[in-house]
Design a protein around this motif. Sequence first.
Motif, PDB file in Angstrom:
ATOM      1  N   GLY A 171       0.827  -1.195   0.000  1.00  0.00           N
ATOM      2  CA  GLY A 171       0.000   0.000   0.000  1.00  0.00           C
ATOM      3  C   GLY A 171       0.864   1.248   0.000  1.00  0.00           C
ATOM      4  N   ASP A 172       0.334   2.361   0.442  1.00  0.00           N
ATOM      5  CA  ASP A 172       1.096   3.602   0.493  1.00  0.00           C
ATOM      6  C   ASP A 172       2.343   3.399   1.339  1.00  0.00           C
ATOM      7  N   ASP A 173       3.451   4.028   0.895  1.00  0.00           N
ATOM      8  CA  ASP A 173       4.722   3.758   1.558  1.00  0.00           C
ATOM      9  C   ASP A 173       4.826   4.383   2.939  1.00  0.00           C
ATOM     10  N   GLY A 216      -5.971   6.651  16.883  1.00  0.00           N
ATOM     11  CA  GLY A 216      -5.222   5.820  15.972  1.00  0.00           C
ATOM     12  C   GLY A 216      -5.639   5.965  14.520  1.00  0.00           C
ATOM     13  N   ILE A 217      -6.165   7.129  14.148  1.00  0.00           N
ATOM     14  CA  ILE A 217      -6.592   7.349  12.769  1.00  0.00           C
ATOM     15  C   ILE A 217      -5.363   7.566  11.895  1.00  0.00           C
ATOM     16  N   THR A 218      -5.322   6.910  10.735  1.00  0.00           N
ATOM     17  CA  THR A 218      -4.202   7.077   9.810  1.00  0.00           C
ATOM     18  C   THR A 218      -4.707   7.587   8.472  1.00  0.00           C
ATOM     19  N   ILE A 219      -3.800   8.218   7.726  1.00  0.00           N
ATOM     20  CA  ILE A 219      -4.156   8.751   6.420  1.00  0.00           C
ATOM     21  C   ILE A 219      -2.984   8.506   5.476  1.00  0.00           C
ATOM     22  N   PRO A 220      -3.214   8.010   4.250  1.00  0.00           N
ATOM     23  CA  PRO A 220      -2.121   7.778   3.294  1.00  0.00           C
ATOM     24  C   PRO A 220      -1.386   9.065   2.963  1.00  0.00           C
ATOM     25  N   LEU A 221      -0.085   8.956   2.722  1.00  0.00           N
ATOM     26  CA  LEU A 221       0.735  10.130   2.452  1.00  0.00           C
ATOM     27  C   LEU A 221       0.230  10.917   1.249  1.00  0.00           C
ATOM     28  N   ASP A 222      -0.094  10.243   0.144  1.00  0.00           N
ATOM     29  CA  ASP A 222      -0.538  10.947  -1.056  1.00  0.00           C
ATOM     30  C   ASP A 222      -1.790  11.775  -0.786  1.00  0.00           C
ATOM     31  N   LYS A 223      -2.712  11.213  -0.007  1.00  0.00           N
ATOM     32  CA  LYS A 223      -3.936  11.943   0.329  1.00  0.00           C
ATOM     33  C   LYS A 223      -3.607  13.152   1.188  1.00  0.00           C
ATOM     34  N   TRP A 224      -2.707  12.957   2.158  1.00  0.00           N
ATOM     35  CA  TRP A 224      -2.317  14.072   3.033  1.00  0.00           C
ATOM     36  C   TRP A 224      -1.678  15.192   2.228  1.00  0.00           C
TER      37      TRP A 224
END
Length: 252
Positions: free
Chosen positions: A70-72, A82-90
């Motif tokens: 997935g996203d790196d 503990g919410i996470t967000i992919p780097l590209d989306k951020w």
Amino acid sequence: MASKYFNHIEERLMSVASLQNQSLAINNYLHTYLLDTEINKMTHDDLTNILYHSELISEMVRKAISNYEGDDLLMFVDEREGITIPLDKWKKENKELIEKELEKEAFRNLKVECKFDGEVLEVFTPLTFKRGFKEKNFLSNYLLSHLLESAIQKWQQESKIHILGAIRMPAIIIMKRVDTMFSLNKICDSDNLENQRIINTMARAVGISDNAINLSLYTTFSLTNNAEEVGTRFYLFAEKDMEKHLDLFKTN
């Protein structure tokens, strides 16, 4: 334990059903005990069987993580939830903020350099490593690697040399941090977020994977009396060329 990375767990067993089966096996041993039973009062056989199934679960999950495509990088937005967000989306959601920060005097004056001699990709960055996953720290963690990416592109354009595919796996990266004095607060963990982003950027530039099978990391720290030498140098080269570059492993 098998010699290869978790390969003794067959791919056909890597499923949610397999995880559930291991969990059910553990529950089968637990259900014969009262909930307030102390663990050290359980039988030795039950404990060892629970440990066996627990270790299988651990290795299955570790293998899945090691093969994750997935996203790196994921950013922790809310540590409590503990919410996470992919780097590209951020990056897309914070495009204006990123551009605004890059225009600040502090970032315009950061010294980020790179060069490639045909075997070794060398990168120099300031000693400005951040820690933690909070958004205010993450911005700084991301920006330095962004500056490095721009520096690599600029060097390739000016030198007319393209480094994609120039270094073969497996590879080695040496990280040398240099400062005029040692401080635990300043020289923190080797695998902190900003270091990871810089290593990811270097590996991506030459077209190699930065996982543990393909890339070994050696890190060291040195003191200097010359303020101009303060910073961090990263050296990336093929493992087959290690004997040629043993001098890079020296601390001084």
